[in-house]
Design an enzyme around this catalytic site. Structure first.
Site, PDB file in Angstrom:
ATOM      1  N   ASP A 778       0.775  32.197 -10.696  1.00  0.00           N
ATOM      2  CA  ASP A 778      -0.880  32.419 -10.348  1.00  0.00           C
ATOM      3  C   ASP A 778      -1.177  31.980  -8.894  1.00  0.00           C
ATOM      4  O   ASP A 778      -1.831  32.769  -8.270  1.00  0.00           O
ATOM      5  CB  ASP A 778      -1.340  31.708 -11.484  1.00  0.00           C
ATOM      6  CG  ASP A 778      -2.962  31.997 -11.393  1.00  0.00           C
ATOM      7  OD1 ASP A 778      -3.467  33.128 -11.641  1.00  0.00           O
ATOM      8  OD2 ASP A 778      -3.888  31.192 -11.088  1.00  0.00           O
ATOM      9  N   LYS A 782      -2.387  34.093  -5.533  1.00  0.00           N
ATOM     10  CA  LYS A 782      -3.633  33.543  -4.577  1.00  0.00           C
ATOM     11  C   LYS A 782      -3.097  33.394  -3.204  1.00  0.00           C
ATOM     12  O   LYS A 782      -3.901  33.747  -2.186  1.00  0.00           O
ATOM     13  CB  LYS A 782      -4.136  32.641  -5.150  1.00  0.00           C
ATOM     14  CG  LYS A 782      -4.737  32.641  -6.482  1.00  0.00           C
ATOM     15  CD  LYS A 782      -5.478  31.332  -6.985  1.00  0.00           C
ATOM     16  CE  LYS A 782      -5.845  31.583  -8.403  1.00  0.00           C
ATOM     17  NZ  LYS A 782      -6.504  30.315  -8.963  1.00  0.00           N
TER      18      LYS A 782
END
Length: 922
Positions: A778, A782
């Protein structure tokens, strides 16, 4: 009304004479022998033949003079033979004129309602114009069609007309009134039967005969209404307006009133029929030769306007079945509004472009005397209606809330473009073009010419375009061959959209707003026309875009400045929270910021809920369970985007689904805005990302994804602000995961890492399977998003990622198994923590974008305790931007970076940013 005495017979060869009743003047009718019948039946006071020579048999009709003279004996038996100089009808504001259409007098109860309106009008004098009962005029024309086609069913159709009026009269009247009306009704029906029999024999009816037959419905409704008013004890007379209104037929299937002669006849009529209430027939009139005729389309409205002008009335009220004049066709725009006022010119323009206002000619008589026209609803007396008048010049602009009063469309048009360099500066070219159009009898709706004179384009009805095109190609064949004209192009399937408003063109920004609304709805304009009268701006668009365009511009000028159709995908934790936030703020946004958000669809993976007008967000969970249907993304998209009433549509993807993310490109290409916290699209394959961003830059659609990186924190917008103002990114470093921030902020003292993970999972800070957080994927997504925003072309595979999931535990079958075995691997991280503490440092899980070296990393790093990254608490995120401007002291953004509330808040912020881009006040 002058009584017409029956007096003629029709005697075909070898037949018994046919006795006729009341019928127009003496005429001679020849009917050739069957079976070959050539027919032409001509009206009253003319001695003419049907057919011609050929030895046809003779039918002689001895008819009384159809001249409706003042010397005839009236129904009441009072002679009308008086000099007009002896008496003049009083004129002025003591008169009010009312007109009631067919639906207003459609049955007995409605006629009673009309009588009540008349009685309650406190004007000193009243003249009431009535149409035939609903559908009766159509029934009368149908009688004529049946008779001239020799269809025997005209007799049963005539009986239906009789029965309709007989039943209505019996419900309304009694005693002598009923007997008197029924006597006249039966006499009229007898006469009509004889006339229709003559038409049946001849097989043809002229326009004048048709007008005479068709006008009977008004005679009957006027008589019935006058009886009903008299029953209340008020003085009331009824007027056959054929005795009064004199009109001259024109070549364009219209008539021009003869006001001078009509005024004389009105005075003469009133001298014998003085009354404070007059019920007059609409639609019908007479020619100067006293031949009955009609006022053609919208004739009853025209009758009322003419009578209002003759009486110099205070106002003319047109009673209909709508609350007034709408800002747009309410059948196409659900939220069209009733206009309180219109100028004569505005009403004229809107009616020309198809708005259901008044026929343009209806306005002409009252304009001469500045008599207001009021449009009101007989079925909703509480509605004030719309006033059509001439606004005072001194305060018009001050009272004008918007320079655009309304919009209208004309469909089924074609655009013809005549183009060529040989047109420039050549006198007579336009004359030749439109001469061809006139020769084929086509109607030009709109004309537009480039100032260079290189081209002329104009719109005509689609049914006429073929004839116009052929005529132009024939006329300009030499010019086309010589190259002086390059083409005569036909562009089919067009519509016209007109924006109407007084002083519109002199108000800055109106055209900009109009074309901006069309552009943002992805509607292309083919041609533009604006007259110097400043009353309308007209554009030609694709017919398929007609309704969408109408709703787009209407929404921009009349509804909230920004109305958005919203579709929510994924009503899970973030999606549900967003829906609740929208519910709580919707009223405030509309009232204070003029932003109208309509959620037209909510869909999960299995069930979806759709609405045409907007889902009640106070009950969305209940509605989704009770009325939800099987989820279908194509139908869902069509529901949100295909609702043309709201031209701007946005889909909000609150999932983490890569399949949903793969649809973004098609949605943007169709003009659907996209907002998402889903990281899959921007961190997926590089080529797909570049294609998506390229489309976004080239279109009017917007793609917002602020919440993909920092939930509710302004990370993307801050980065873009730096780049757009010329700053250069050197390095972006941050704690991007709220979950991992929480874990390492609490990984202190004697607590083991597995204990901190268990605590976070129980508190709801982790995904159901903590490995999704601990893997670092995750954070890596980003980092990829920020790297690409900074101009780096990186793929997820290019990033080295420090995973916190022990290698042996990656294959655990369940989250429970993983949590059970995680304590076995606490030692490694405990050692790293101890080493850091001994050095006066802390551990932080960070992502880094190294713009100088064109790379990115996701790693566990050590920071001094005085470093900003070491000062975090809870699940806060922190991002440091090192740029050429912020080189020594990085720009830091810090705040909560996890949780449904802040993530949904970030998405909500993007929705409001979209609204701002679309025109909402900032």
């Amino acid at each position: 009304m002058a009584t017409l005495k029956p007096s003629f017979t029709v005697s075909p060869p070898n037949t018994n004479p046919i006795r006729f009743g009341c019928f127009p003047p003496q005429c001679l009718v020849r009917v050739p022998k069957p079976p070959c019948l050539r027919r032409r039946l001509v009206l009253p006071r003319l001695r003419q033949t049907i057919g011609g020579g050929g030895g046809g048999g003779m039918i002689r009709c001895e008819l009384p003079d159809f001249h409706l003279s003042a010397t005839a004996t009236t129904v009441s038996g009072v002679s009308t033979e008086k000099s007009v100089d002896e008496f003049q009808i009083p004129k002025g504001e003591m008169w009010s004129v009312h007109k009631f259409g067919g639906t207003c007098v459609g049955n007995s109860q409605r006629i009673r309602n009309v009588a009540e309106v008349i009685i309650n009008d406190n004007s000193e004098r009243k003249l009431v114009v009535v149409s035939a009962m609903s559908k009766v005029t159509d029934m009368m024309y149908d009688l004529i069609r049946k008779a001239q086609s020799r269809d025997d069913s005209y007799l049963s159709a005539l009986e239906a007309v009789l029965e309709k009026h007989r039943l209505t009269a019996r419900d309304l009247l009694d005693g002598d009134d009923l007997a008197s009306f029924l006597s006249h009704l039966h006499n009229d029906i007898s006469n009509l039967k004889a006339m229709l029999r003559a038409i049946y024999i001849a097989g043809h009816a002229s326009e004048s005969f048709s007008d005479f037959v068709a006008g009977h419905g008004e005679l009957w409704s006027a008589q019935m209404l006058s009886y009903v008013v008299r029953k209340t004890g008020l003085e009331c007379k009824w007027m056959d307006t054929r005795d009064v209104l004199i009109v001259n037929p024109t070549s364009s299937n219209q008539v021009d009133p003869d006001f001078g002669e009509s005024e004389k006849r009105l005075d003469k009529w009133f001298s014998s029929n003085p009354s404070k209430i007059i019920i007059a027939t609409g639609f019908i009139a007479s020619t100067p030769q006293n031949i009955p005729t009609t006022l053609k389309r919208d004739g009853s409205d025209f009758s009322a306007a003419i009578m209002g002008a003759l009486l110099r009335a205070r106002q003319v009220t047109i009673w209909t079945d709508v609350d007034g004049v709408y800002s747009a066709d309410p059948r196409k725009v659900n939220e069209a509004v009733i206009l309180q006022t219109l100028s004569y010119q505005e009403a004229w323009e809107m009616s020309y472009f198809g708005a259901n206002v008044l026929h343009p000619r209806t306005i002409i008589p009252v304009m001469r005397y500045n008599i207001p026209i009021v449009i009101r609803n007989i079925f909703n007396l509480s509605a004030p209606g719309t006033i059509i008048c001439q606004p005072p010049e001194d305060d018009y602009d001050l009272k004008l809330t918007t320079p655009v009063k309304g919009f209208a469309t004309i469909d089924n048009l074609a655009l013809i473009n005549v183009e060529g360099t040989g047109m420039a500066g050549v006198p007579g070219t336009a004359s030749d073009i439109f001469g061809c159009v006139k020769d084929v009898g086509a109607n030009v709706i709109m004309i537009s010419q480039a100032s260079s004179e290189h081209s002329v384009c104009f719109a005509v009805p689609e049914k006429e375009v073929k004839a116009v095109s052929e005529a132009l190609r024939s006329r300009f064949s030499e010019a086309l061959q010589a190259g002086r004209l390059s083409q005569i192009e036909v562009i089919p399937n067009c519509s016209i959209l007109a924006a109407v408003g007084q002083k519109m063109a002199s108000t800055p920004g109106v055209s900009c707003t109009l074309f901006s609304a069309l552009a943002k709805a992805n509607i292309n304009v083919r041609a533009i026309s604006q007259g110097c009268s400043e009353y309308n701006v007209t554009v030609v668009i694709k017919r398929e875009d007609s309704v969408k365009a109408l709703r787009a511009v209407h929404s921009r000028f009349f509804l909230s400045r920004t109305t958005l159709a919203v579709g929510i995908i994924g009503p899970g934790l973030i999606g549900a929270t967003l829906l609740d936030q929208l519910r709580d703020q919707a009223a405030v946004l509309k009232q204070e910021f003029n932003i109208d958000l309509r959620v037209l669809g909510i869909t999960g993976s299995k069930t979806m809920l759709l609405s045409d007008i907007g889902i009640d967000l106070s009950r969305w969970r209940e509605l989704l369970n009770e009325k939800g249907t099987e989820a279908n993304m194509d139908k869902f998209t069509q529901q949100v985007h295909g609702n043309h009433f709201i031209p701007n549509s946005v889909l909000v993807d609150c999932t983490a689904d890569s399949i949903i993310a793969s649809r973004y490109y098609d949605w943007l290409r169709k003009g659907i805005h996209v907002i998402t916290p889903n990281k899959k699209a921007n961190s997926g394959p590089l080529d797909q990302y570049l294609k998506l961003r390229d489309l976004q830059r080239k279109s009017y659609t917007h793609y917002f994804y602020e919440a993909t990186v920092g939930a509710g924190l302004p990370i993307i917008s801050t980065l873009r602000g730096l780049l757009e103002t010329g700053d250069k990114i050197l390095r972006i470093e941050g704690i991007f995961s709220g979950t991992l921030s929480y874990l390492f902020n609490n990984f202190v003292g004697d607590q083991s890492f597995s204990e901190v993970v268990a605590e976070a999972k129980n508190a709801g800070f982790t995904e159901p399977d903590p490995r999704d957080d601990l893997s670092g994927t995750d954070v890596a997504r980003k980092v990829i998003i920020l790297a690409r925003e900074s101009g780096l072309k990186l793929d997820l595979a290019d990033l080295p990622i420090r995973s916190l999931v022990p290698e042996p535990l990656k294959g655990c079958a369940s989250a429970e198994e993983f949590m059970e075995k995680l304590p076995l691997y606490d030692g490694d991280l405990a050692k790293e923590r101890l080493d850091a503490e001994n050095s006066g440092e802390v551990l932080r899980y960070v992502g880094v974008v190294d713009a100088i070296n064109q790379k990115g990393t996701v790693e566990l790093r050590r920071y001094k305790k005085e470093h900003p990254f070491a000062q975090l608490a809870g699940s806060d995120n922190i991002i440091a931007f090192t740029t050429t401007r912020y080189k020594d002291h990085p720009l830091i953004v810090r705040g909560p970076g996890a949780g449904a509330q802040v993530t949904a808040g970030g998405v909500f912020s993007d929705i409001l940013r979209l609204a701002s881009y679309l025109g909402a006040p900032s």
